[in-house]
Design an enzyme around this catalytic site. Structure first.
Site, short mmCIF file in Angstrom:
data_model
loop_
_atom_site.label_atom_id
_atom_site.label_comp_id
_atom_site.label_asym_id
_atom_site.label_seq_id
_atom_site.Cartn_x
_atom_site.Cartn_y
_atom_site.Cartn_z
N LYS A 189 107.92 55.66 17.09
CA LYS A 189 106.58 55.85 17.65
C LYS A 189 105.58 54.94 16.92
O LYS A 189 105.74 54.67 15.73
CB LYS A 189 106.12 57.31 17.44
CG LYS A 189 106.89 58.36 18.20
CD LYS A 189 106.33 59.74 17.85
CE LYS A 189 107.15 60.87 18.48
NZ LYS A 189 106.98 60.94 19.94
N ARG A 234 115.01 66.89 24.58
CA ARG A 234 115.87 67.28 25.70
C ARG A 234 117.34 67.28 25.31
O ARG A 234 118.14 68.04 25.88
CB ARG A 234 115.60 66.36 26.90
CG ARG A 234 115.96 64.91 26.69
CD ARG A 234 115.30 63.99 27.72
NE ARG A 234 113.87 63.89 27.49
CZ ARG A 234 113.03 63.21 28.27
NH1 ARG A 234 113.50 62.58 29.35
NH2 ARG A 234 111.74 63.15 28.01
#
Length: 496
Positions: free
Chosen positions: A270, A344
């Site tokens: 990120k 996920r």
């Protein structure tokens, strides 16, 4: 925590150092409003707060006849009072919203008490000079601010006691979640998260199992394990399984939470600005711990399993990589094209584990996608799934609890965006659009056919952590999902 004391007396006769009077829908006509000339002089029109110093009355506006605005106004009032020198405040009972509803009085009392209690919360663990609130007690006079039906007045004391119990349990539970989510990553590791769960389990006499990486290997939870690879020698993963079993259970419910104690994005790193607040990526798992505390203390007639996948997502020599192909617990292969789509992967294996328990309902909570925040804003959670009745029930009961929720629909066109040429499914969409839904559709790949209509996915990425005060939430973690799911479980059991 603010102590609320119920007194069978009139508002005028109740004793406290100051008074709190709500102005509902700009109505200044009721008897508890004093010195109207002063209010007119300062042009106070019933919005925000106004302190009458001479009479020691804090006026708090409730813009509309709405129970949710009453809750918010009560919270704002306490935030104001805690900056002053009053040790106690008295308040009467207000009824806002739909008075025809059978439970209108109870819901108003719940809102009032919860707003009062949550107003004192502030995460100041690391502040050198903590400013402890002088305000310690709220005296609630069991008198209605305006006449209502006799049956309503007769049930006031009973409703007040029930509402106070709810508010005390909910406040404690929300603050457990808030503290955990707000905890910085050097402390709030997967092991720490398990320790918090163990404390909740001990207090509520819950069954708890905490599993390490060896168990994950045995169960072939390879997607979960992959996310932790860079942290394995320092902060290993934990699969946390809490169980509440009442004597009588109408339903078996599995609550699954994403517990990313810190997420730097892995090798798909990120940008620096986007890493800040990623301690909040454990919001879903924290909510599940808080929910077990609520549901156990309320004594709901359901067997509830809380399953949390706790791990970091970091960089290092052993980190999993874009281009890796992982074999999940369900046996499906996953092409990794972005290591920052890691939540996920953890949830895929945790949902598989949850299905092995054969529950009647599965609800997962996750700060899953930035796309959800873009689509719905930072105050609203998304609901996804196949069962329209179940989605509608979660939405309506959640909205009544005071949380903001909206349904997002699956469709076959978005499903194509997570197809892979070299594996069963890809962990990231091939398009920048519809990211919240494609993440939900990815999870759907790991839901067996017999559980498709029993599963809901709740993306709490927006409201789980907001860096400002809003509604009854302080700066930082809110406890998103807890009030909504508690209301959902209660309504679900009414239909059982």
């Amino acid at each position: 925590m603010l102590k609320i004391k119920l007194e069978k007396t009139t508002f005028e006769n109740a004793k406290a150092e100051c008074s709190l009077v709500f102005i509902v829908n700009k109505d200044f006509s009721h008897a508890w409003v004093k010195n109207k000339e002063l209010l007119e002089t300062f042009k106070y029109e019933g919005e925000g707060v106004f302190l009458d110093q001479e009479n020691k009355i804090l006026y708090a506006g409730v813009k509309e006849d709405d129970v949710h605005l009453l809750r918010e106004s009560a919270c704002l009032a306490v935030r104001t009072l805690k900056k002053l020198a009053f040790k106690s405040v008295k308040v009467g009972v207000y009824t806002c919203g739909t008075h025809s509803k059978d439970n209108a009085l109870l819901e108003n009392l719940k809102a009032l008490f919860l707003g009062l209690k949550l107003g004192l919360y502030e995460y100041d663990t690391f502040k050198s000079n903590k400013k402890e609130s002088v305000l310690k007690e709220a005296i609630v006079a069991l008198e209605l601010h305006k006449p209502c039906e006799k049956t309503c007045a007769n049930s006031l004391e009973k409703s007040a006691k029930e509402a106070l119990k709810y508010a005390e349990i909910m406040t404690e539970s929300l603050n457990i979640v808030r503290d955990l989510v707000n905890t910085p990553p050097m402390i709030g590791t997967p092991v720490y998260m398990a320790e918090v769960a163990q404390k909740v389990a001990k207090e509520n006499h819950l069954e708890i199992h905490v599993y390490d990486e060896k168990f994950l290997e045995e169960k072939k939870m390879n997607a979960f394990l992959a996310v932790n690879k860079a942290s394995l020698g320092v902060n290993p993963p934990r699969l946390i399984h809490l169980v509440y079993k009442p004597k009588k259970a109408k339903k078996k419910i599995a609550l699954v939470g994403k517990g990313l104690t810190y997420d730097c994005g892995g090798l798909s790193l990120k940008p620096a600005d986007y890493m800040v607040t990623m301690k909040a990526d454990k919001g879903g798992g924290s909510a599940v711990i808080g929910l077990l505390n609520v549901l156990a203390k309320l004594g709901v007639e359901a067997e509830v399993h809380g399953i949390i996948g706790a791990t970091e997502n970091m960089i290092g020599p052993a980190a999993y990589k874009p281009d890796d192909i992982l074999i999940s617990k369900e046996g499906k292969s996953i092409e990794v094209r972005n290591t920052d789509a890691e939540g996920r992967l953890v949830l895929a294996d945790c949902l598989s584990y949850a299905q092995d328990l054969n529950p009647d309902v599965i609800v997962d909570f996750a700060t899953l996608t930035g796309a959800c925040v873009v689509g719905l804003g930072e105050f609203t959670s998304a609901i996804m799934g196949h069962n329209e009745e179940l989605k509608n029930l979660f939405e309506t009961s959640g909205l009544e609890s005071g949380e903001l929720l909206a349904k997002l629909p699956f469709n076959r066109h978005l499903k194509k965006l997570i197809e892979s040429k070299i594996a069963d499914v890809c962990n990231i969409s091939s398009s920048r659009y519809g990211g919240a839904i494609t993440a939900g559709l990815f999870l759907n790949e790991f839901i067996r056919d017999e559980f498709k209509d029993k599963w809901l996915h709740i993306d709490i990425a927006g409201p789980a952590y907001v860096e400002k005060e809003w509604d009854v939430n302080s700066f930082g973690a809110s406890g998103a999902g807890v009030r909504a799911c508690t209301a959902f479980v209660e309504e679900l059991l009414k239909k059982a």
